[in-house]
Motif scaffolding. Structure first.
Motif, PDB file in Angstrom:
ATOM      1  N   GLN A 127      -1.962 -12.481  -2.186  1.00  0.00           N
ATOM      2  CA  GLN A 127      -3.105 -11.591  -2.373  1.00  0.00           C
ATOM      3  C   GLN A 127      -3.268 -11.321  -3.861  1.00  0.00           C
ATOM      4  O   GLN A 127      -2.310 -11.006  -4.547  1.00  0.00           O
TER       5      GLN A 127
ATOM      6  N   GLY B 240      -7.949  -6.114  -0.846  1.00  0.00           N
ATOM      7  CA  GLY B 240      -6.914  -6.603   0.057  1.00  0.00           C
ATOM      8  C   GLY B 240      -5.517  -6.599  -0.522  1.00  0.00           C
ATOM      9  O   GLY B 240      -4.561  -6.996   0.147  1.00  0.00           O
TER      10      GLY B 240
ATOM     11  N   CYS C 228      -3.138  -2.273   2.123  1.00  0.00           N
ATOM     12  CA  CYS C 228      -3.913  -3.309   2.813  1.00  0.00           C
ATOM     13  C   CYS C 228      -3.971  -3.125   4.320  1.00  0.00           C
ATOM     14  O   CYS C 228      -4.319  -4.059   5.048  1.00  0.00           O
TER      15      CYS C 228
END
Length: 221
Positions: A33, A87, A160
């Motif tokens: 991420q 995210g 997240c």
């Protein structure tokens, strides 16, 4: 993507640390991420700033729960303000040593272990917040089946998921010579619990144990 905290980094008076407890933590930014490194940094910075507020008289576990929720909120806000980091997330595992007790807070799959001085047995005090571990707890997978699955898919992480569930606990039977180990899955995915215990107990010092654990993890990838 990892960040860590140990009490000397706080640069505050020892009498305050004695009253609040000596705090240590590891945060592992979610792999794959964008912004995992930023998320882990925000988590540790939040712990550094908010845990040691001396005028807030609340017990260590409540203090940790509050810090976790604040870190989660700050990561969410940062991601909203920086869409390229949408995210992003991080694990966070903390321990506070106070009056012979260890208090811990935990979200994710970083781990806190205790090696008992008397029996020399190693115990994992935290519980992994992964989908595989969840399925094992729910008896949807056997431990043998779980070993064949991807253990890195997190069920819980700061930033997240919509709402975090903070595991908080206390171990009040510490004895002289007990050893506590905080680690990210950069160690535990690559070195077995049996080998971790063996390396620590056979090392002449804790610093040497850390060096040997890092070397073994690197040798395994």
């Amino acid at each position: 993507e990892d960040s860590y905290l140990e009490s000397p980094q706080l640069h505050i008076a020892d009498e305050i640390l004695q009253r609040l407890g000596y705090v240590y933590a590891v945060a592992d930014g979610v792999s794959g991420q964008a912004g995992g490194e930023m998320a882990s940094k925000i988590a540790i910075d939040t712990l550094r700033m908010y845990y040691v507020l001396p005028h807030v008289e609340i017990p260590p576990l409540d203090r940790l729960r509050n810090v976790f929720q604040e870190a989660h909120r700050r990561i969410e806000v940062y991601a909203q303000e920086h869409p390229e980091y949408r995210g992003m997330g991080t694990t966070l595992t903390t321990m506070v040593l106070k009056d012979g007790n260890v208090y811990y807070g935990h979200v994710g799959d970083s781990r806190l272990y205790l090696i008992h001085n008397g029996t020399q047995q190693m115990e994992q005090l935290t519980e992994d917040h992964t989908l595989v571990a969840k399925f094992v707890r729910e008896h949807k997978l056997t431990p043998e089946e779980a070993a064949q699955e991807d253990s890195n898919v997190l069920e819980q992480a700061l930033g997240c998921v919509p709402k975090i569930r903070v595991d908080a606990g206390e171990y009040d039977s510490l004895e002289q010579g007990d050893i506590l180990l905080l680690s990210s899955d950069g160690l535990t995915d690559l070195v077995s619990d049996t080998k971790i215990r063996e390396i620590i107990l056979s090392s002449p010092s804790l610093s040497d144990a850390c060096r040997r654990l890092i070397t073994r993890a690197n040798q395994h990838g």
